[in-house]
Design a protein around this motif. Structure first.
Motif, mmCIF file in Angstrom:
data_model
loop_
_atom_site.group_PDB
_atom_site.id
_atom_site.type_symbol
_atom_site.label_atom_id
_atom_site.label_comp_id
_atom_site.label_asym_id
_atom_site.label_seq_id
_atom_site.Cartn_x
_atom_site.Cartn_y
_atom_site.Cartn_z
ATOM 1 N N MET A 1 0.736 -1.335 0.054
ATOM 2 C CA MET A 1 -0.075 -0.015 -0.136
ATOM 3 C C MET A 1 0.643 1.274 -0.032
ATOM 4 O O MET A 1 0.316 2.314 -0.325
ATOM 5 C CB MET A 1 -0.908 0.062 1.354
ATOM 6 N N THR A 2 2.256 1.163 0.319
ATOM 7 C CA THR A 2 2.907 2.418 0.305
ATOM 8 C C THR A 2 2.971 2.896 -1.090
ATOM 9 O O THR A 2 3.307 3.960 -1.286
ATOM 10 C CB THR A 2 4.414 2.077 0.723
ATOM 11 N N CYS A 3 2.988 1.998 -2.226
ATOM 12 C CA CYS A 3 2.826 2.663 -3.700
ATOM 13 C C CYS A 3 1.589 2.552 -4.298
ATOM 14 O O CYS A 3 1.395 3.296 -5.179
ATOM 15 C CB CYS A 3 4.231 1.852 -4.429
ATOM 16 N N HIS A 4 0.822 1.408 -4.010
ATOM 17 C CA HIS A 4 -0.461 1.069 -4.709
ATOM 18 C C HIS A 4 -1.494 1.380 -3.825
ATOM 19 O O HIS A 4 -1.655 1.060 -2.711
ATOM 20 C CB HIS A 4 -0.305 -0.488 -5.265
ATOM 21 N N ASN A 5 -2.554 2.081 -4.389
ATOM 22 C CA ASN A 5 -3.718 2.059 -3.720
ATOM 23 C C ASN A 5 -4.630 1.040 -4.180
ATOM 24 O O ASN A 5 -5.039 0.782 -5.398
ATOM 25 C CB ASN A 5 -4.485 3.460 -3.954
ATOM 26 N N PRO A 6 -5.142 0.040 -3.392
ATOM 27 C CA PRO A 6 -5.878 -0.992 -3.810
ATOM 28 C C PRO A 6 -7.287 -0.623 -4.407
ATOM 29 O O PRO A 6 -7.651 -1.585 -5.010
ATOM 30 C CB PRO A 6 -5.728 -1.946 -2.339
ATOM 31 N N HIS A 7 -7.781 0.277 -3.902
ATOM 32 C CA HIS A 7 -9.080 0.830 -4.549
ATOM 33 C C HIS A 7 -8.908 1.375 -5.970
ATOM 34 O O HIS A 7 -9.805 1.537 -6.547
ATOM 35 C CB HIS A 7 -9.612 1.913 -3.473
ATOM 36 N N ASN A 8 -7.722 1.610 -6.036
ATOM 37 C CA ASN A 8 -7.380 2.175 -7.465
ATOM 38 C C ASN A 8 -6.157 2.009 -8.096
ATOM 39 O O ASN A 8 -5.287 2.742 -7.939
ATOM 40 C CB ASN A 8 -7.748 3.847 -7.556
ATOM 41 N N PRO A 9 -5.674 0.627 -8.292
ATOM 42 C CA PRO A 9 -4.182 0.428 -8.386
ATOM 43 C C PRO A 9 -3.852 0.942 -9.823
ATOM 44 O O PRO A 9 -4.169 0.437 -10.838
ATOM 45 C CB PRO A 9 -4.297 -1.225 -8.421
ATOM 46 N N VAL A 10 -3.004 2.073 -9.555
ATOM 47 C CA VAL A 10 -2.299 2.451 -10.866
ATOM 48 C C VAL A 10 -0.810 2.154 -10.569
ATOM 49 O O VAL A 10 -0.486 2.209 -9.273
ATOM 50 C CB VAL A 10 -2.513 3.757 -11.214
ATOM 51 N N LEU A 11 0.060 2.000 -11.377
ATOM 52 C CA LEU A 11 1.395 1.741 -11.153
ATOM 53 C C LEU A 11 1.913 3.178 -10.779
ATOM 54 O O LEU A 11 1.788 4.122 -11.550
ATOM 55 C CB LEU A 11 2.083 1.303 -12.425
ATOM 56 N N PRO A 12 2.794 3.262 -9.896
ATOM 57 C CA PRO A 12 3.416 4.165 -9.537
ATOM 58 C C PRO A 12 4.384 5.062 -10.577
ATOM 59 O O PRO A 12 4.292 6.119 -10.590
ATOM 60 C CB PRO A 12 4.363 4.217 -8.328
ATOM 61 N N HIS A 13 4.820 4.178 -11.223
ATOM 62 C CA HIS A 13 5.449 4.881 -12.498
ATOM 63 C C HIS A 13 5.328 3.726 -13.515
ATOM 64 O O HIS A 13 5.223 2.447 -13.427
ATOM 65 C CB HIS A 13 6.936 5.287 -12.240
ATOM 66 N N THR A 14 5.480 4.156 -15.006
ATOM 67 C CA THR A 14 5.436 3.137 -16.192
ATOM 68 C C THR A 14 6.604 2.177 -15.918
ATOM 69 O O THR A 14 7.729 2.361 -15.546
ATOM 70 C CB THR A 14 5.392 3.727 -17.280
ATOM 71 N N PRO A 15 6.035 0.788 -16.185
ATOM 72 C CA PRO A 15 7.328 -0.107 -16.065
ATOM 73 C C PRO A 15 8.180 0.137 -17.081
ATOM 74 O O PRO A 15 8.162 0.514 -18.216
ATOM 75 C CB PRO A 15 6.451 -1.428 -16.219
ATOM 76 N N GLU A 16 9.508 -0.125 -16.622
ATOM 77 C CA GLU A 16 10.627 0.124 -17.401
ATOM 78 C C GLU A 16 10.884 -1.139 -18.506
ATOM 79 O O GLU A 16 11.413 -1.072 -19.504
ATOM 80 C CB GLU A 16 11.958 0.494 -16.623
ATOM 81 N N GLU A 17 10.771 -2.164 -17.775
ATOM 82 C CA GLU A 17 10.965 -3.245 -18.740
ATOM 83 C C GLU A 17 9.690 -4.100 -19.089
ATOM 84 O O GLU A 17 8.582 -4.014 -18.242
ATOM 85 C CB GLU A 17 11.747 -4.289 -17.476
ATOM 86 N N CYS A 18 9.687 -4.842 -20.115
ATOM 87 C CA CYS A 18 8.228 -5.585 -20.671
ATOM 88 C C CYS A 18 8.037 -6.607 -19.498
ATOM 89 O O CYS A 18 6.836 -7.049 -19.315
ATOM 90 C CB CYS A 18 8.473 -5.893 -21.802
ATOM 91 N N SER A 19 9.208 -7.116 -19.290
ATOM 92 C CA SER A 19 9.105 -8.463 -18.279
ATOM 93 C C SER A 19 8.215 -8.018 -16.989
ATOM 94 O O SER A 19 7.649 -9.122 -16.257
ATOM 95 C CB SER A 19 10.382 -8.890 -17.836
ATOM 96 N N ALA A 20 7.874 -6.695 -16.532
ATOM 97 C CA ALA A 20 7.162 -6.394 -15.400
ATOM 98 C C ALA A 20 5.892 -6.905 -15.482
ATOM 99 O O ALA A 20 5.201 -7.677 -14.713
ATOM 100 C CB ALA A 20 7.194 -4.824 -15.287
ATOM 101 N N CYS A 21 5.420 -7.047 -16.683
ATOM 102 C CA CYS A 21 3.764 -7.458 -17.174
ATOM 103 C C CYS A 21 3.954 -8.907 -17.830
ATOM 104 O O CYS A 21 3.217 -9.822 -17.513
ATOM 105 C CB CYS A 21 2.903 -6.578 -17.892
ATOM 106 N N HIS A 22 5.122 -8.996 -18.663
ATOM 107 C CA HIS A 22 4.902 -10.193 -19.419
ATOM 108 C C HIS A 22 6.162 -11.341 -18.875
ATOM 109 O O HIS A 22 6.916 -11.666 -19.972
ATOM 110 C CB HIS A 22 5.284 -9.830 -20.818
ATOM 111 N N ARG A 23 5.781 -11.502 -17.648
ATOM 112 C CA ARG A 23 6.934 -12.251 -17.172
ATOM 113 C C ARG A 23 7.048 -13.607 -17.677
ATOM 114 O O ARG A 23 8.284 -14.125 -17.960
ATOM 115 C CB ARG A 23 6.492 -12.479 -15.565
#
Lengths: 400, 258, 247
Positions: C141-163
């Protein structure tokens, strides 16, 4: 309690191979349900043996006629007890008589049982013993006289006509009784054979295999009881009767064994989806109880030794020995048969992906001691019945 | 809305209710607070003959979080031990050599640990399981006393006070969906959260499923989410050869699922 | 003495049997529950008893009645389909007595990974992290709001989502190729992945840039004749570009 279960579970988990559905962890039909078809099998088998004597007039079997009827009765009294003890709510069991669901294979148990007990066994025994009871009620003294008096149901007519009627009714009951005995045990087979969810059980042959294994076990039981009881009464055994029993036992084993083999081969040949897990089960979990105990000890060895003893040139002393040992082996084999059906059917997951284990409890309603007690109880009842209604040929009351 | 028989509504009221009910079309009128739930129960009799329920499960959407199994236990007071489940989640791993590995540690409630065997994975997915609420239920067929039955709205239920605990139904269920309640000593199974359905709520596993892998609704209602699910997916039922006619439909189920 | 028409023994037996049957009939009359058989072969009252079971989960509609301010933004967020009680636990008691019973909220690090920890069995594209490597020790919760989870910054690596893809590609012959060698990734895909998609190659000639006969590059690269190899199929009909098996 919870602690105990947890230990049980933890040790149990190690023995599970592959995947079983989480709810399958507990085996639901345990040792008592093994005992139940074993007992009803003995009932049906012993009764069918008695009927053979009566209906087909196999006179050499005369010495065991009444004995097998009483054995059937003693075992029938105990047969529903393992069922009752294994119920989650035994106090509700009467509901099976109140609201039996006609589509349920199990619902009919109460009625089949009641029919068999009341209409077949008790009536046949009563008509068979009637003249003895009447005479005992006149000869005996004290409380026993009173007991026999009640048992006559007030009918003391011993005229020739009346005895003839007894015999006639007895014969009719026997004729009804044979299909009823088939029904009783074939029906127990159907309880298992009709479960389509379980490939190990689901088979049309199941009722028939149950029936013939019942006949096998029943004959072997009567053989054993006859030998032991004659020994303790210091009488000589009727060798021609024993030979006839041994022969019948041999034929029954041959039919039973062929049916079981047929079932086995059919499964292997059809090689359905379940064959993989079933063969895994047979080669690991059931190897001892199926291959060794049921097939080799319970069928092949008795078959060979019976052929040898019955048809070979064997002294009577040896013959008796072989019959006795074969009959004991047959009992072990048939008990294993019941075990392999009941427990075997639950050792593999219905996901067909894994095997589980069955751990016998020692104590409690469903434990080992309870099962042992239920196996001994019929013999105690039989002892009392034999005291009350001596089944021996030499103690039969002679009229006229 | 058609079934509401109370005082005629004004147009405005009607539209208001409609707009509130819009997100849950297919599940009749949904009251909003506990008071209203009770009120609705008193005023509007639930008519079982007017309903028939079914569930759809989209395997492509299941993330194996196990929230359904957890919530089910909490809602229905199912014993917490890991061998009594009304619903559970299985993990399938099919390796490149054709072997299939399945597990379901604690029904998936605590998540799935990394699969240790050094497998080369061909396909892998999660499959939520529950009572299939068969239209031709083998468990009902075998119950000797009529303690488990098909209710008029097509849900297979167990009569706690009538079950004798013979466990024939457990043997007859091909899906392993039944268990013997360890303290009550009766057969227990998923009820589709029947007590919630009559109150206009969803089964709890559907309620908490975060990815809507589970879909629930009326079979007979064109606008129900279930109908939509059945329209847009190629669905299968489990073990169709047994002719149990399940009312739990799987979309995207692999041939290995059984 | 002439025997009676019906022998006495038959009468005696008939008497006993009629008692047994009468007992059964009486028992059926007395003990069958009154509602049994009303709608089928079961106790109709059992349905009412099952209905009487208390609910523990109130349902999200009940939550939204009072917690409008949370529900409104959540409704539009990535967590729109996550029911309140999926995280907060059963809250029917809270609906009845809002002050006496307050449902908890999982604030510790262990809960979110139930859904978001990397697991190869999860559907591709579902946002997952490797919990041990992802800001260890910090509460989600320090970075993500569970009621509106947006990434604190855009992922730098594709692998962040496409693990899953990244994991395979890393050990493949294509390990050294960056994702953007084949995919054109619009800037907006990082922010709205489900609305703006990355582009994939559409023609055989694209693979041919490296794999056609006479294409530039080292001798290690397998080469084929685009005209004869594979007939009418596209390259990725047979070869998985993230883990090309052919040698």
């Amino acid at each position: 309690m919870v602690e105990l279960i947890m230990i049980h579970i933890q040790t149990g988990l190690k023995d599970i191979t592959g995947y079983i559905y989480p709810n399958e962890f507990e085996l639901h039909w345990g040792l008592l349900i093994v005992v139940y078809p074993y007992l009803t099998g003995l009932v049906a088998g012993a009764f069918i043996l008695a009927s053979l004597e009566r209906l087909f007039k196999i006179k050499v079997l005369q010495p065991v006629y009444r004995l097998s009827l009483l054995s059937a009765l003693a075992f029938l009294f105990v047969a529903p007890l393992p069922l009752l003890a294994h119920l989650g709510h035994p106090e509700r069991s009467f509901e099976m008589f109140l609201t039996p669901y006609t589509k349920s294979a199990m619902a009919m148990f109460g009625f089949v049982y009641a029919w068999y007990l009341m209409v077949v066994l008790l009536l046949e025994i009563w008509f068979d013993y009637r003249k003895d009871i009447v005479i005992w009620s006149q000869e005996k003294k004290g409380i026993m006289r009173f007991v026999y008096k009640i048992l006559t149901l007030g009918a003391t007519d011993l005229s020739e006509k009346s005895i003839l009627l007894d015999n006639k009714i007895g014969k009719v009951i026997t004729i009804i009784g044979i299909p009823s005995a088939f029904l009783l045990h074939g029906y127990v087979g159907f309880i298992f054979g009709s479960v389509k969810a379980n490939p190990w059980w689901s088979s049309v042959l199941m009722p028939i295999v149950f029936l013939f294994s019942a006949i096998v076990s029943g004959i072997a039981l009567v053989l054993l009881i006859y030998m032991v009881s004659t020994m303790f009464r210091w009488k000589t055994m009727n060798m021609s009767c024993l030979n006839q029993l041994g022969e019948l036992l041999l034929y029954a084993i041959i039919v039973d064994f062929s049916l079981e083999l047929l079932d086995f081969i059919q499964r292997l040949y059809e090689s359905e989806e379940s064959i993989h897990i079933l063969s895994q089960m047979i080669s690991s979990r059931l190897f001892l109880s199926l291959i060794i105990s049921q097939f080799i000890l319970g069928s092949v060895i008795p078959m060979i030794s019976l052929v040898w003893a019955r048809f070979g040139r064997v002294p009577d002393e040896m013959r008796r020995m072989v019959y006795f040992i074969a009959a004991i082996l047959v009992q072990v084999g048939i008990f294993s048969t019941r075990w392999n059906v009941v427990i075997g059917g639950q050792l593999f997951s219905k996901s067909l992906r894994g095997l589980t284990v069955y751990k016998i409890q020692l104590f409690g309603l469903e434990g080992l001691f309870m099962a042992g007690f239920l196996l001994i109880l019929p013999f105690i009842i039989l002892y009392i019945l034999c005291k009350l209604f001596p089944p021996w040929v030499d103690s039969e009351v002679k009229l006229h | 809305m058609k079934k509401k028989k109370s005082n005629p509504l004004s147009r405005r009221e009607f539209l208001m209710i409609c707009s509130k009910a819009l997100p849950f079309t297919g599940i009749f009128f949904i009251p909003f607070t506990a008071d209203q739930i009770l009120f609705a129960q008193k005023t509007k009799e639930y008519d079982p003959t007017q309903h028939e329920y079914a569930m759809g499960i989209n395997i492509h959407k299941c993330i194996g979080c196990g929230r359904c199994a957890d919530a089910c236990k909490k809602e229905n007071n199912v014993p917490r031990e890991p061998y009594y489940f009304r619903t559970w989640v299985e993990r399938y791993i099919i390796s490149t050599d054709g072997e299939t590995y399945v597990d379901s540690p604690n029904g998936g409630i605590d998540g799935f640990p990394e699969f240790k065997d050094n497998l080369e994975i061909l396909r892998t997915f999660f499959v939520p399981k529950l009572c299939n609420q068969c239209a031709n239920p083998p468990c009902v067929q075998v119950c000797p006393v009529g303690a488990t039955f098909l209710s008029r709205d097509g849900v297979v239920l167990v009569d706690e006070k009538y079950c004798v605990g013979c466990r024939y139904c457990i043997q007859a269920c091909p899906y392993g969906a039944r268990f013997l309640h360890p303290t009550k000593k009766i057969a227990d199974k998923c009820t589709f959260c029947y007590h919630r359905l009559v109150r206009g709520l969803l089964p709890v596993c559907v309620e908490v499923c975060p990815t809507q892998a589970r879909v629930f609704g009326e079979v007979g209602l064109q606008s129900s989410p279930l109908r939509r699910f059945l329209r847009f997916n190629d669905v299968v039922v489990l073990k169709p050869s047994l002719n149990t006619r399940p009312k739990v439909y799987y979309a995207g189920a692999d041939g290995e699922v059984r | 003495m002439k025997a009676p028409r019906i022998p006495k023994k038959i009468l005696g037996l008939a008497f006993i049997f009629s008692i047994v049957i009468a007992a059964l009939v009486v028992a059926r009359m007395l003990f069958i529950p009154p509602s049994f058989g009303k709608y089928g072969h079961y106790r109709a009252d059992a349905v009412n008893e099952i209905v009487a079971q208390e609910i523990n989960y109130a349902g999200y509609q009940a939550c939204m009645e009072c917690h409008d301010e949370i529900y409104k933004p959540k409704e539009r967020s990535y967590h729109k389909s996550v029911s309140c009680e999926a995280c907060h636990g059963p809250a029917a008691k809270h609906v009845e007595a809002p002050d006496e019973f307050v449902p908890g909220a999982p604030r510790e690090r262990g809960y979110c990974p139930l859904c978001h920890d990397y697991n190869p069995s999860r559907p591709t594209g579902f946002p997952q992290i490797i919990t041990e490597l992802h800001n260890p020790g910090k509460a989600c919760m320090t970075c993500h709001n569970p009621h509106n989870p947006v990434l604190p910054h855009t992922p730098e690596e594709c692998s962040a989502c496409h693990r899953e893809i990244a994991n395979v590609k890393r050990i493949s012959y294509h390990a050294s190729l960056p994702c953007v060698r084949c995919h054109t990734v619009p800037e907006k895909h990082m922010v709205q992945p489900k609305f703006v998609f990355a582009q994939v190659p559409v023609e055989r000639e694209f693979c041919g840039e490296c794999h056609a006969e006479g294409a530039p590059g080292g001798p290690d690269i397998p080469r084929i004749d685009l005209d004869t190899h594979g007939e009418r199929y596209l390259c990725w009909d047979c070869h998985y570009p993230h883990y090309p098996e052919a040698r």
